[in-house]
Design a protein around this motif. Structure first.
Motif, PDB file in Angstrom:
ATOM      1  N   ASP A 195       0.817  -1.213   0.000  1.00 41.79           N
ATOM      2  CA  ASP A 195       0.000   0.000   0.000  1.00 41.79           C
ATOM      3  C   ASP A 195       0.851   1.264   0.000  1.00 41.79           C
ATOM      4  OD1 ASP A 195      -2.349  -1.463  -0.001  1.00 41.79           O
ATOM      5  OD2 ASP A 195      -2.520  -1.471   2.186  1.00 41.79           O
ATOM      6  N   ASP A 196       1.868   1.302   0.840  1.00 43.13           N
ATOM      7  CA  ASP A 196       2.703   2.501   0.959  1.00 43.13           C
ATOM      8  C   ASP A 196       4.083   2.090   1.419  1.00 43.13           C
ATOM      9  OD1 ASP A 196       3.935   4.918   1.469  1.00 43.13           O
ATOM     10  OD2 ASP A 196       2.296   5.749   2.656  1.00 43.13           O
ATOM     11  N   PRO A 197       5.103   2.222   0.568  1.00 45.18           N
ATOM     12  CA  PRO A 197       6.458   1.819   0.972  1.00 45.18           C
ATOM     13  C   PRO A 197       7.038   2.680   2.086  1.00 45.18           C
ATOM     14  CG  PRO A 197       6.534   2.980  -1.124  1.00 45.18           C
ATOM     15  CD  PRO A 197       5.086   2.748  -0.814  1.00 45.18           C
ATOM     16  N   GLN A 198       6.373   3.795   2.404  1.00 38.26           N
ATOM     17  CA  GLN A 198       6.854   4.660   3.492  1.00 38.26           C
ATOM     18  C   GLN A 198       6.112   4.406   4.806  1.00 38.26           C
ATOM     19  OE1 GLN A 198       9.410   5.783   0.699  1.00 38.26           O
ATOM     20  NE2 GLN A 198       9.588   6.125   2.888  1.00 38.26           N
ATOM     21  N   GLU A 199       5.426   3.276   4.886  1.00 35.93           N
ATOM     22  CA  GLU A 199       4.713   2.931   6.117  1.00 35.93           C
ATOM     23  C   GLU A 199       4.995   1.486   6.513  1.00 35.93           C
ATOM     24  OE1 GLU A 199       3.035   4.732   8.220  1.00 35.93           O
ATOM     25  OE2 GLU A 199       3.006   6.626   7.093  1.00 35.93           O
ATOM     26  N   LEU A 200       6.256   1.088   6.414  1.00 34.70           N
ATOM     27  CA  LEU A 200       6.642  -0.285   6.718  1.00 34.70           C
ATOM     28  C   LEU A 200       7.559  -0.313   7.942  1.00 34.70           C
ATOM     29  CD1 LEU A 200       7.482  -1.526   3.094  1.00 34.70           C
ATOM     30  CD2 LEU A 200       5.331  -1.821   4.350  1.00 34.70           C
ATOM     31  N   GLY A 201       7.176  -1.077   8.939  1.00 32.73           N
ATOM     32  CA  GLY A 201       8.047  -1.265  10.090  1.00 32.73           C
ATOM     33  C   GLY A 201       9.195  -2.196   9.748  1.00 32.73           C
ATOM     34  N   LEU A 202      10.398  -1.898  10.265  1.00 32.24           N
ATOM     35  CA  LEU A 202      11.542  -2.765  10.037  1.00 32.24           C
ATOM     36  C   LEU A 202      12.298  -2.955  11.347  1.00 32.24           C
ATOM     37  CD1 LEU A 202      14.079  -0.788   7.737  1.00 32.24           C
ATOM     38  CD2 LEU A 202      12.200   0.284   8.938  1.00 32.24           C
ATOM     39  N   GLU A 209      18.338 -10.220  20.805  1.00 31.95           N
ATOM     40  CA  GLU A 209      18.194  -8.880  21.383  1.00 31.95           C
ATOM     41  C   GLU A 209      17.822  -7.886  20.283  1.00 31.95           C
ATOM     42  OE1 GLU A 209      20.764  -5.476  23.831  1.00 31.95           O
ATOM     43  OE2 GLU A 209      21.605  -7.485  23.527  1.00 31.95           O
ATOM     44  N   LEU A 210      16.720  -7.180  20.481  1.00 36.00           N
ATOM     45  CA  LEU A 210      16.275  -6.204  19.490  1.00 36.00           C
ATOM     46  C   LEU A 210      17.267  -5.055  19.396  1.00 36.00           C
ATOM     47  CD1 LEU A 210      13.966  -5.333  17.551  1.00 36.00           C
ATOM     48  CD2 LEU A 210      12.947  -4.129  19.505  1.00 36.00           C
ATOM     49  N   LYS A 211      17.783  -4.805  18.193  1.00 35.68           N
ATOM     50  CA  LYS A 211      18.770  -3.749  17.972  1.00 35.68           C
ATOM     51  C   LYS A 211      18.221  -2.599  17.137  1.00 35.68           C
ATOM     52  CE  LYS A 211      22.353  -5.717  20.004  1.00 35.68           C
ATOM     53  NZ  LYS A 211      22.994  -5.110  21.202  1.00 35.68           N
ATOM     54  N   GLN A 212      17.407  -2.912  16.129  1.00 36.17           N
ATOM     55  CA  GLN A 212      16.831  -1.884  15.266  1.00 36.17           C
ATOM     56  C   GLN A 212      15.313  -2.041  15.254  1.00 36.17           C
ATOM     57  OE1 GLN A 212      19.649  -2.810  11.758  1.00 36.17           O
ATOM     58  NE2 GLN A 212      19.402  -0.583  11.614  1.00 36.17           N
ATOM     59  N   ASP A 213      14.607  -0.937  15.397  1.00 36.58           N
ATOM     60  CA  ASP A 213      13.144  -0.954  15.432  1.00 36.58           C
ATOM     61  C   ASP A 213      12.671   0.411  14.944  1.00 36.58           C
ATOM     62  OD1 ASP A 213      10.483  -1.394  15.846  1.00 36.58           O
ATOM     63  OD2 ASP A 213      10.611  -1.555  18.030  1.00 36.58           O
ATOM     64  N   SER A 214      12.263   0.490  13.685  1.00 37.09           N
ATOM     65  CA  SER A 214      11.940   1.781  13.095  1.00 37.09           C
ATOM     66  C   SER A 214      10.885   1.599  12.015  1.00 37.09           C
ATOM     67  CB  SER A 214      13.215   2.425  12.519  1.00 37.09           C
ATOM     68  OG  SER A 214      12.989   3.754  12.097  1.00 37.09           O
ATOM     69  N   SER A 215      10.717   2.616  11.195  1.00 36.43           N
ATOM     70  CA  SER A 215       9.752   2.598  10.095  1.00 36.43           C
ATOM     71  C   SER A 215      10.341   3.322   8.900  1.00 36.43           C
ATOM     72  CB  SER A 215       8.447   3.281  10.520  1.00 36.43           C
ATOM     73  OG  SER A 215       7.600   3.489   9.397  1.00 36.43           O
ATOM     74  N   THR A 216       9.946   2.877   7.717  1.00 35.14           N
ATOM     75  CA  THR A 216      10.412   3.548   6.510  1.00 35.14           C
ATOM     76  C   THR A 216       9.885   4.975   6.397  1.00 35.14           C
ATOM     77  OG1 THR A 216       8.578   2.545   5.279  1.00 35.14           O
ATOM     78  CG2 THR A 216      10.706   1.405   5.224  1.00 35.14           C
ATOM     79  N   LYS A 217       8.895   5.337   7.211  1.00 34.34           N
ATOM     80  CA  LYS A 217       8.420   6.725   7.204  1.00 34.34           C
ATOM     81  C   LYS A 217       9.502   7.683   7.686  1.00 34.34           C
ATOM     82  CE  LYS A 217       6.286   6.583  11.816  1.00 34.34           C
ATOM     83  NZ  LYS A 217       5.000   6.619  12.555  1.00 34.34           N
ATOM     84  N   ASN A 218      10.538   7.164   8.332  1.00 38.85           N
ATOM     85  CA  ASN A 218      11.614   7.999   8.858  1.00 38.85           C
ATOM     86  C   ASN A 218      12.764   8.203   7.877  1.00 38.85           C
ATOM     87  OD1 ASN A 218      10.296   8.269  11.387  1.00 38.85           O
ATOM     88  ND2 ASN A 218      11.086   6.277  12.031  1.00 38.85           N
ATOM     89  N   MET A 219      12.608   7.735   6.644  1.00 39.86           N
ATOM     90  CA  MET A 219      13.638   7.991   5.631  1.00 39.86           C
ATOM     91  C   MET A 219      13.774   9.493   5.377  1.00 39.86           C
ATOM     92  SD  MET A 219      13.060   5.216   2.594  1.00 39.86           S
ATOM     93  CE  MET A 219      13.224   3.460   2.866  1.00 39.86           C
ATOM     94  N   ILE A 220      15.001   9.936   5.181  1.00 41.04           N
ATOM     95  CA  ILE A 220      15.241  11.323   4.770  1.00 41.04           C
ATOM     96  C   ILE A 220      14.781  11.517   3.332  1.00 41.04           C
ATOM     97  CG2 ILE A 220      17.017  13.079   4.382  1.00 41.04           C
ATOM     98  CD1 ILE A 220      18.682  11.607   6.548  1.00 41.04           C
ATOM     99  N   PHE A 221      15.176  10.607   2.465  1.00 40.76           N
ATOM    100  CA  PHE A 221      14.784  10.629   1.056  1.00 40.76           C
ATOM    101  C   PHE A 221      13.898   9.401   0.806  1.00 40.76           C
ATOM    102  CE2 PHE A 221      19.084  12.419   1.389  1.00 40.76           C
ATOM    103  CZ  PHE A 221      18.824  13.724   0.989  1.00 40.76           C
ATOM    104  N   PRO A 222      12.602   9.589   0.580  1.00 42.00           N
ATOM    105  CA  PRO A 222      11.710   8.450   0.382  1.00 42.00           C
ATOM    106  C   PRO A 222      12.011   7.711  -0.914  1.00 42.00           C
ATOM    107  CG  PRO A 222      10.563  10.504  -0.055  1.00 42.00           C
ATOM    108  CD  PRO A 222      11.896  10.883   0.510  1.00 42.00           C
TER     109      PRO A 222
END
Length: 284
Positions: A195-202, A209-222
């Protein structure tokens, strides 16, 4: 619909998995999932054949899952594309996308062993959204044109050796192109199914141990801007892969002593809707 390739390295066969989890043989439609297939209307043919019941069910039990894309032309990577990652590494947030290349022979399957290079002391992890090109792109003007060139999305692991990359002079390439440094998959999801490549959790875990937990909505350049921008400097062709950057949480950004990867470590990573990877690291 999920596209995947199953079998031993170099002998993978194309397959498609339904939303219900049933795997079908894709060889009646194509010999492989590559640029020719993606750029020649293959996704539409695969969907039509699947919906028409023309693809035989495939027993995938015991079969290795390979990278879901064959014959990759080039791998273009975007560095420092999350502001929190730039901050944790002490880098300035870029005004334009930072570009480097990986060679296609770094690509392995999502569950294959990854090798810590000889003399490595700073092997690091990076979960990334991979974008697969399905239409030739050159000098694009708009984000709409850019997204129209996307065949699909895939989970990509941009493994990096930080000493080789940063401390040994020259370009970043030495720390990015070591053997097995780009696990890919487990499957390729057509762009129409995202639906939206800028709304994907990664997310990424090391030894549980969880090291990275974010979303593609936080990209500087979408994604759309990355493709538009790249098309000003190079021709993007069907079967090319773009690794779009990683968020905060890499070993490089951790307090000393930094927990770089060693043989025996297990890394797991996932992106919403794009599946999950698991690699055990070994010695080269």
């Amino acid at each position: 619909m999920q596209l995947l390739r199953l079998g031993a390295p170099g002998s993978e066969r194309p397959a498609v998995r339904t939303d219900e989890g049933v795997v079908h043989d894709l060889t009646p439609v194509t010999a492989d999932i590559d640029g020719a297939f993606l750029g020649g209307g293959g996704l539409a043919r695969a969907r039509t054949a699947l919906n028409a019941g023309e693809l035989p069910v495939l027993d995938d039990s015991g079969l290795r899952v390979g990278p879901p894309l064959a014959g990759i032309g080039k791998i273009i990577c975007i560095g420092l594309n999350y502001s929190d990652h730039a901050a944790e590494t002490g880098a300035t947030v870029p005004d334009e996308p930072v570009i480097f290349l990986k060679t296609s022979d770094t690509v392995v399957g999502p569950y294959d062993e990854v090798l810590v290079p000889r003399k490595s002391v700073k092997t690091d992890w990076e979960v990334e959204l991979g974008v697969v090109i399905g239409r030739t792109a050159r000098y694009l003007d708009t984000h709409e044109e850019a997204l129209a060139c996307v065949a699909g999305y895939v989970l990509s692991h941009d493994v990096s050796e930080r000493e080789f990359q940063i401390e040994r002079g020259g370009t970043w390439d030495k720390g990015k192109n070591c053997e097995t440094f780009n696990p890919l998959g487990p499957h390729l999801v057509p762009a129409d199914d995202v639906d939206d490549p800028q709304e994907l959790g990664l997310r990424l875990w090391v030894n549980g141990e969880l090291k990275q937990d974010s979303s593609t909505k936080n990209m500087i350049f979408p994604v759309a801007e990355v493709i538009r921008y790249l098309s000003q400097f190079m021709v993007l062709r069907p079967g090319d892969l773009i690794n779009t950057g990683t968020p905060a949480g890499v070993a490089l950004g951790q307090p000393d002593p930094k927990p770089y990867l060693r043989a025996g470590d297990v890394v797991e990573l996932e992106i919403d809707g794009l599946g999950r990877q698991r690699q055990t690291f070994g010695a080269a």
